[in-house]
Write a protein that holds these residues in place. Structure first.
Motif, mmCIF file in Angstrom:
data_model
loop_
_atom_site.group_PDB
_atom_site.id
_atom_site.type_symbol
_atom_site.label_atom_id
_atom_site.label_comp_id
_atom_site.label_asym_id
_atom_site.label_seq_id
_atom_site.Cartn_x
_atom_site.Cartn_y
_atom_site.Cartn_z
ATOM 1 N N LYS A 295 57.757 35.034 44.093
ATOM 2 C CA LYS A 295 57.453 36.249 44.845
ATOM 3 C C LYS A 295 58.200 37.456 44.266
ATOM 4 O O LYS A 295 59.277 37.332 43.699
ATOM 5 C CB LYS A 295 57.843 36.063 46.311
ATOM 6 N N ALA A 296 57.591 38.625 44.426
ATOM 7 C CA ALA A 296 58.203 39.866 43.950
ATOM 8 C C ALA A 296 59.563 40.066 44.601
ATOM 9 O O ALA A 296 59.724 39.857 45.807
ATOM 10 C CB ALA A 296 57.294 41.054 44.254
ATOM 11 N N ASP A 311 59.030 40.951 39.217
ATOM 12 C CA ASP A 311 58.425 42.199 39.673
ATOM 13 C C ASP A 311 57.133 41.934 40.440
ATOM 14 O O ASP A 311 56.772 40.776 40.696
ATOM 15 C CB ASP A 311 58.196 43.160 38.503
ATOM 16 N N ASP A 312 56.426 43.011 40.802
ATOM 17 C CA ASP A 312 55.226 42.858 41.633
ATOM 18 C C ASP A 312 54.034 42.291 40.863
ATOM 19 O O ASP A 312 52.982 42.018 41.441
ATOM 20 C CB ASP A 312 54.847 44.197 42.281
#
Length: 336
Positions: A295-296, A311-312
């Motif tokens: 997950k981000a 990161d996203d």
């Protein structure tokens, strides 16, 4: 102690499976991490393997499986992925030859409970993490700057000699290089061609020769591939073009030291592939243990390399590329 437990070779690919951890636990009790590289016999990935061995030994109770096709094709990697799924490994860390072609088999592995992450050259989806060796923008800027440094302020024609046309990382870096070339500070450089050597030494060599014939005023070749940069530098030397055409890009000190000393290359860059193999193996084990979900914002502990942040886009970067030239290449050539 290094023990090879299985070797299989067919007409199209080779599989090497090694127990690379130094503990004495039964193989059945170990966490099995497969490092699936673009191709066997590539010095960059051999160095990655050494980092994987280091991480396996440090973590303990880890079996590292090092494998790859004999040539850099998506088909070869897909066949090996299916074999690893059948072996029920715990995790697969892959440097992909094609961003999209590997997605279905990666998803199939995930459905079987295998943790799939990519490194170096990523897959588009079906993985929990893409570990980039560096920041793509910095890699692109670095290579263009080295080309300008080599040819001088007057600039001139430059060409790019890449790996395969489908290689994710190569295409991202090329896109970043084109962005840099559009900036005023690099206006003296003119990109005249992008060619592909398919990460094969002989084809890369021929592509470089083709560039000399097609562009007699060529000043530099940028090769963002450890195979291509060596082949291009050799072509420059063989054609008597040292001092007229310069080669730069991404390569290994051990393979490039002679070309730096000859003057075919003034400087080149790379991140430490030993560190990359170490980092991706460490991350894979965290996913197997359920300590990471991909997950981000998640922090990824990677031993001596510190902590990375996802990161996203589901990606994390390891470190900035390091420049090698005549002042330091012999020192680092001893290590990788």
């Amino acid at each position: 102690m290094y023990a090879v437990t299985k070797f299989l070779k067919t007409a199209s690919l080779a599989v090497i499976v090694g127990v690379l951890a130094m503990n004495s636990a039964d193989a059945a009790d170990k966490l099995r991490v497969a490092m699936l590289v673009k191709s066997l016999g590539n010095g960059f990935f051999e160095a990655c393997k050494e980092g994987g061995i280091e991480a396996s030994n440090e973590l303990g109770n880890v079996e590292l499986i090092y494998t790859g096709p004999t040539t850099a094709t998506a088909e070869g990697q897909i066949e090996l992925m299916n074999a690893l799924i059948a072996q029920k490994v715990d995790a697969i860390a892959i440097s992909a030859n094609d961003a999209n072609a590997l997605v279905p088999v990666a998803k199939r592995a995930a459905e079987r409970g295998i943790k799939v992450i990519s490194f170096d050259s990523g897959i588009a989806s079906g993985r929990l993490l893409q570990l980039n060796p560096s920041n793509a923008a910095l890699i692109g800027q670095k290579q263009v700057q080295m080309a300008l440094d080599a040819v001088g302020a007057a600039g001139g024609e430059v060409a790019i000699l890449s790996a395969t046309a489908q290689a994710t990382n190569q295409n991202i870096w090329i896109a970043e290089m084109k962005k840099e070339l559009a900036k005023p500070e690099f206006s003296s450089l003119k990109l005249v061609s992008t060619v592909y050597g398919d990460d094969q030494a002989d084809k890369s060599y021929r592509e470089a020769q083709g560039l000399f014939k097609s562009f007699p005023n060529l000043k530099a070749i940028i090769a963002p591939t450890s195979v291509g940069i060596v082949a291009a530098a050799k072509a420059v030397a063989d054609q008597g073009l040292i001092g007229k055409v310069y080669v730069t890009g991404l390569g290994l000190p051990s393979e490039m030291k002679g070309h730096v000393q000859s003057g075919a290359t003034k400087s080149f860059a790379i991140w430490n592939p030993v560190d990359l193999g170490y980092t991706v193996t460490y991350a894979a084990v965290q996913f197997i243990k359920g300590e990471l979900k991909g997950k981000a914002g998640e922090k990824v502990p990677v031993g001596r390399m510190g902590t990375l942040t996802i990161d996203d886009k589901g990606e994390a970067a390891m470190a900035e590329p390091f420049t090698f030239d005549k002042d330091n290449v012999l020192k680092y050539a001893k290590y990788f």
